[in-house]
Write a protein that holds these residues in place. Structure first.
Motif, PDB file in Angstrom:
ATOM      1  N   ALA A 107      84.082  82.505  19.075  1.00  7.81           N
ATOM      2  CA  ALA A 107      83.582  83.126  17.849  1.00  7.81           C
ATOM      3  C   ALA A 107      82.133  83.585  17.980  1.00  7.81           C
ATOM      4  N   HIS A 108      81.379  82.951  18.870  1.00 12.26           N
ATOM      5  CA  HIS A 108      79.962  83.312  19.034  1.00 12.26           C
ATOM      6  C   HIS A 108      79.784  84.660  19.730  1.00 12.26           C
ATOM      7  N   GLY A 114      78.406  84.702  12.198  1.00 13.03           N
ATOM      8  CA  GLY A 114      77.548  84.167  11.140  1.00 13.03           C
ATOM      9  C   GLY A 114      77.791  84.787   9.778  1.00 13.03           C
ATOM     10  N   GLY A 115      78.928  85.478   9.603  1.00 18.02           N
ATOM     11  CA  GLY A 115      79.258  86.030   8.298  1.00 18.02           C
ATOM     12  C   GLY A 115      78.576  87.333   7.950  1.00 18.02           C
ATOM     13  N   TYR A 123      85.206  90.796   8.703  1.00 18.73           N
ATOM     14  CA  TYR A 123      86.285  90.449   9.627  1.00 18.73           C
ATOM     15  C   TYR A 123      85.838  90.650  11.072  1.00 18.73           C
ATOM     16  N   ASN A 124      86.001  89.634  11.900  1.00 18.08           N
ATOM     17  CA  ASN A 124      85.545  89.694  13.286  1.00 18.08           C
ATOM     18  C   ASN A 124      86.603  90.324  14.181  1.00 18.08           C
ATOM     19  N   TYR A 166      75.136  95.743  14.104  1.00 24.82           N
ATOM     20  CA  TYR A 166      75.011  94.913  12.904  1.00 24.82           C
ATOM     21  C   TYR A 166      74.369  93.552  13.163  1.00 24.82           C
ATOM     22  N   CYS A 167      74.613  92.947  14.318  1.00 23.91           N
ATOM     23  CA  CYS A 167      73.987  91.652  14.577  1.00 23.91           C
ATOM     24  C   CYS A 167      72.489  91.849  14.846  1.00 23.91           C
TER      25      CYS A 167
END
Length: 385
Positions: A107-108, A114-115, A123-124, A166-167
């Motif tokens: 997930a990282h 981190g939402g 959605y990832n 976005y991150c």
């Protein structure tokens, strides 16, 4: 449909049909039987859309019930070899990374970790291209998966990666780079893994070039463009993001890219019209795509699969399209009467009814106009078939 004069007897080099195992797993027995069927109609490539369906040493996180083992894949490849078919994997290396990123251990690596809210949601489904760990994981996993497939081709996806920049890491890059730069850099890094390290011919979907057209000028010409277009009537391909119709394949010919045209199995007319356009250019081949199957049974696509395979293989070069379609329906359904064949072809080209999202909606109130008309059409079909 006109046959391409630059291919011997109209035969396309790459004649592929796709199974979407990423969304709907199939048993090994069914996959083998599907190869038997596809081989009868001239296909020489089985394209397996996998995402994260294969367990390996670097990706052991899926259960046995929700994934294939390396031995499963070897079984499929070995059977395909007996049928003189290649098996080409599709493992998305940017977007459509759902089956990887929904594992807590990975997930990282998500762009929206981190939402974070992306273009449409939280959605990832997109790998973060700025993390060293992303490239290390892709390098290890793609190396393992690639070793299971003797084919010279490897499809790396790269479609619908909506969340770029976005991150915090990628947002920082946007101070000196564009989204197109980030997209291109990641694509080139993945090309280095596949083409330079593993000596595979890299295939990618081409829809994001509607958004990032400058990226085409920066790519190696050995990348094969896979161009999907699902309008029923394709005179020239329209842009995927609302862009105008253009002579896209003539542009690829001019730039020096090889390409595949990719119609959808849900519409015979889509296959017919996109093939007619493509075969007047210089495609490497065709890929018939089958997706998700939330609204269709896989067997309902068999007539279209049979028709496309016959049309692309050159075995029926002098047979009109309408007759090819009739033959495909007759052979795959067992219905021989002219009116039955016409009705089935109508059904195959009219599966666009939009169903309501909630089942409760069907338990109250009158039928909508579309449902009302569809009911009578189904009554006719039931009485005839």
């Amino acid at each position: 449909m006109k046959k391409a004069i630059f291919h011997d007897k109209g035969i396309l080099k790459f004649r592929g049909v796709q199974l979407d195992l990423g969304r709907q797993m199939e048993s090994l027995d069914y996959i083998r039987s599907f190869m038997d069927f596809a081989g009868c109609y001239g296909y020489n490539c089985l394209v397996l859309y996998l995402e994260g369906r294969i367990r390996t040493k670097s990706f052991p996180y899926k259960s046995k019930e929700s994934s294939y083992s390396p031995d499963d894949i070897k079984n499929i490849v070995e059977y395909a070899g007996k049928k003189s078919m290649e098996v080409v994997p599709v493992v998305p290396m940017f977007g459509h990374a759902d089956l990887f990123l929904d594992c807590p251990e990975l997930a990282h690596l998500a762009e929206l970790r981190g939402g974070i809210t992306g273009r449409f949601s939280t959605y990832n489904h997109v790998f973060c291209p700025s993390l060293k760990e992303t490239h290390e994981f892709l390098d290890h996993y793609i190396t393992e998966v690639s070793a299971l497939f003797p084919s010279e081709y490897f499809h790396a996806g790269f479609d619908e990666a909506w969340d770029i920049g976005y991150c915090d890491l990628c947002k920082k890059r946007l101070e000196t780079e564009t989204q197109s730069d980030i997209f291109t850099k990641h694509l080139l890094d993945c090309h280095a893994i596949l083409s330079e390290k593993l000596k595979k011919k890299m295939i990618i979907w081409d829809d994001l070039f509607d958004i990032y057209p400058r990226a085409l000028d920066q790519l190696p010409k050995d990348i094969i463009m896979c161009s999907w277009h699902y309008d029923k009537l394709v005179g020239r391909p329209a842009g995927h993001c609302g862009g105008p119709q253009t002579d896209k394949f003539a542009h690829y010919d001019k730039l020096g890219f090889s390409y595949l045209f990719a119609p959808a199995a849900f519409s015979i007319r889509n296959v017919e019209s996109l093939s007619a356009y493509a075969l007047n250019r210089r495609p490497l081949g065709g890929l018939l795509t089958i997706w998700e199957l939330t609204r269709d049974f896989l067997f309902s696509d068999y007539p279209t699969i049979a028709y496309a395979g016959a049309a692309w293989s050159g075995n029926s070069a002098n047979i009109p399209d309408a007759e090819l379609q009739d033959n495909a329906v007759r052979e795959t359904t067992g219905c021989g009467k002219k009116e039955q064949i016409s009705l089935i072809k109508t059904i195959l080209n009219s599966r666009d009814i939009m169903f309501l999202d909630k089942q409760q909606a069907y338990l109250r109130g009158p039928l909508s106009n579309e449902e009302y008309e569809r009911k009578y059409f189904i009554d006719v079909a039931k009485a005839s078939l």
